[in-house]
Scaffold this motif. Structure first.
Motif, short mmCIF file in Angstrom:
data_model
loop_
_atom_site.label_atom_id
_atom_site.label_comp_id
_atom_site.label_asym_id
_atom_site.label_seq_id
_atom_site.Cartn_x
_atom_site.Cartn_y
_atom_site.Cartn_z
N UNK A 164 -10.42 16.55 6.29
CA UNK A 164 -10.72 18.09 6.03
C UNK A 164 -10.01 19.26 6.96
N UNK A 165 -9.09 19.01 7.25
CA UNK A 165 -8.58 20.01 8.22
C UNK A 165 -6.99 20.42 8.08
N UNK A 166 -6.75 20.43 6.62
CA UNK A 166 -5.47 20.95 6.50
C UNK A 166 -4.27 20.13 6.99
N UNK A 167 -3.24 20.76 7.18
CA UNK A 167 -2.14 20.32 7.86
C UNK A 167 -2.32 19.85 9.33
N UNK A 168 -3.59 20.30 9.89
CA UNK A 168 -3.68 20.12 11.22
C UNK A 168 -4.55 18.95 11.18
N UNK A 169 -5.02 18.32 10.40
CA UNK A 169 -5.59 16.92 10.11
C UNK A 169 -5.07 16.14 11.12
N UNK A 170 -5.85 15.21 12.04
CA UNK A 170 -5.19 14.18 12.83
C UNK A 170 -4.22 13.12 11.89
N UNK A 187 0.82 -1.19 -0.16
CA UNK A 187 0.14 0.00 -0.03
C UNK A 187 1.02 1.33 0.12
N UNK A 188 0.49 2.27 -0.86
CA UNK A 188 1.32 3.41 -0.99
C UNK A 188 0.21 4.50 -0.32
N UNK A 189 0.47 4.99 0.69
CA UNK A 189 -0.44 6.13 1.20
C UNK A 189 0.20 7.41 0.78
N UNK A 190 -0.89 8.00 -0.01
CA UNK A 190 -0.37 9.53 -0.65
C UNK A 190 -1.02 10.62 -0.14
N UNK A 191 -0.27 11.51 0.71
CA UNK A 191 -1.03 12.65 0.98
C UNK A 191 -0.84 13.80 0.12
N UNK A 192 -2.06 14.41 -0.26
CA UNK A 192 -2.02 15.36 -1.39
C UNK A 192 -3.05 16.50 -0.96
N UNK A 193 -3.33 17.66 -1.98
CA UNK A 193 -4.51 18.34 -1.63
C UNK A 193 -4.91 19.02 -3.12
N UNK A 194 -5.80 19.52 -3.62
CA UNK A 194 -6.34 19.76 -4.91
C UNK A 194 -5.53 21.14 -5.08
N UNK A 195 -5.01 21.90 -4.17
CA UNK A 195 -4.41 23.09 -4.50
C UNK A 195 -2.97 23.00 -4.72
N UNK A 214 -3.23 2.06 -4.00
CA UNK A 214 -2.72 3.40 -3.65
C UNK A 214 -4.04 4.07 -2.77
N UNK A 215 -3.73 4.62 -1.62
CA UNK A 215 -4.72 5.17 -0.92
C UNK A 215 -4.24 6.73 -0.80
N UNK A 216 -4.94 7.57 -1.67
CA UNK A 216 -4.77 9.18 -1.44
C UNK A 216 -5.56 9.64 -0.30
N UNK A 217 -4.94 10.34 0.39
CA UNK A 217 -5.53 11.10 1.65
C UNK A 217 -5.39 12.61 1.51
N UNK A 218 -6.44 13.19 1.15
CA UNK A 218 -6.42 14.70 1.13
C UNK A 218 -6.68 15.36 2.11
N UNK A 219 -5.86 16.58 2.38
CA UNK A 219 -6.03 17.49 3.50
C UNK A 219 -6.66 18.80 3.06
N UNK A 220 -7.42 18.51 2.03
CA UNK A 220 -8.35 19.67 1.45
C UNK A 220 -9.37 20.40 2.51
N UNK A 221 -9.47 21.57 2.65
CA UNK A 221 -10.52 21.72 3.52
C UNK A 221 -11.84 21.81 2.76
#
Length: 162
Positions: free
Chosen positions: A115-121, A53-61, A86-93
């Motif tokens: 959806x809490x930006x870089x403060x996401x748990x 599994x590849x966990x990928x942190x990303x955001x639309x911006x 692949x599991x994408x995890x977005x931190x988009x608000x």
């Protein structure tokens, strides 16, 4: 005043150590995290155990993330039948912008949002401080690489191929 300053310093030190200890390290197992996917279902991260599994942190911006998505689409298309996810995890608000980015980038792999930006748990648990950030887990659910190269990912997929 002197005591208050010491108490605050001690509190900040304890908080910093707690956060550092919470961050996932090589050899750690999938964290116990569950998030909503783009189809409004709750997905547990550890449900992918048994696969590379590849966990990928990303955001639309995030422009570099969007460029990386093109490579991830190709990688997923090539290896999805080989016990790879692949599991994408977005931190988009903004959930709407996230959904539009998934559609525009033609992402077919699992997409989750915290959806809490870089403060996401989830971002804090993984120690994400820049995007994109990727984490490679082996089939037993152990973290084996942080920001792995494509060659490292492919080698792990082939090692786990059944």
């Amino acid at each position: 005043m002197f005591k208050t300053k010491h108490i605050i310093t001690l509190f900040v030190l304890v908080a910093t150590i707690s956060i550092a200890n919470a961050q996932i390290k090589i050899g750690d197992s999938f964290p116990d995290i569950q998030l909503q996917n783009n189809k409004n279902a709750t997905i547990k991260l550890n449900s992918f155990k048994g696969k590379t599994v590849l966990v990928d942190f990303w955001a639309s911006w995030c422009a570099p993330c969007r460029m990386a998505n093109k490579k991830l689409v190709k990688l997923y298309d090539q290896y999805k039948g080989q016990n790879f996810e692949i599991v994408g995890i977005s931190i988009d608000i903004d959930k709407t912008k996230w959904l539009k980015a998934i559609e525009k980038d033609k992402l077919k792999h699992q997409q989750l949002i915290d959806p809490k930006g870089f403060d996401a748990k989830t971002a804090v648990t993984f120690g994400v401080d820049a995007l994109p950030a990727t984490y490679l887990f082996d089939a037993s659910g152990k973290l084996i690489a942080i920001d792995p190269t494509e060659a490292q990912i492919i080698a792990q997929i082939k090692k786990n191929k059944k």
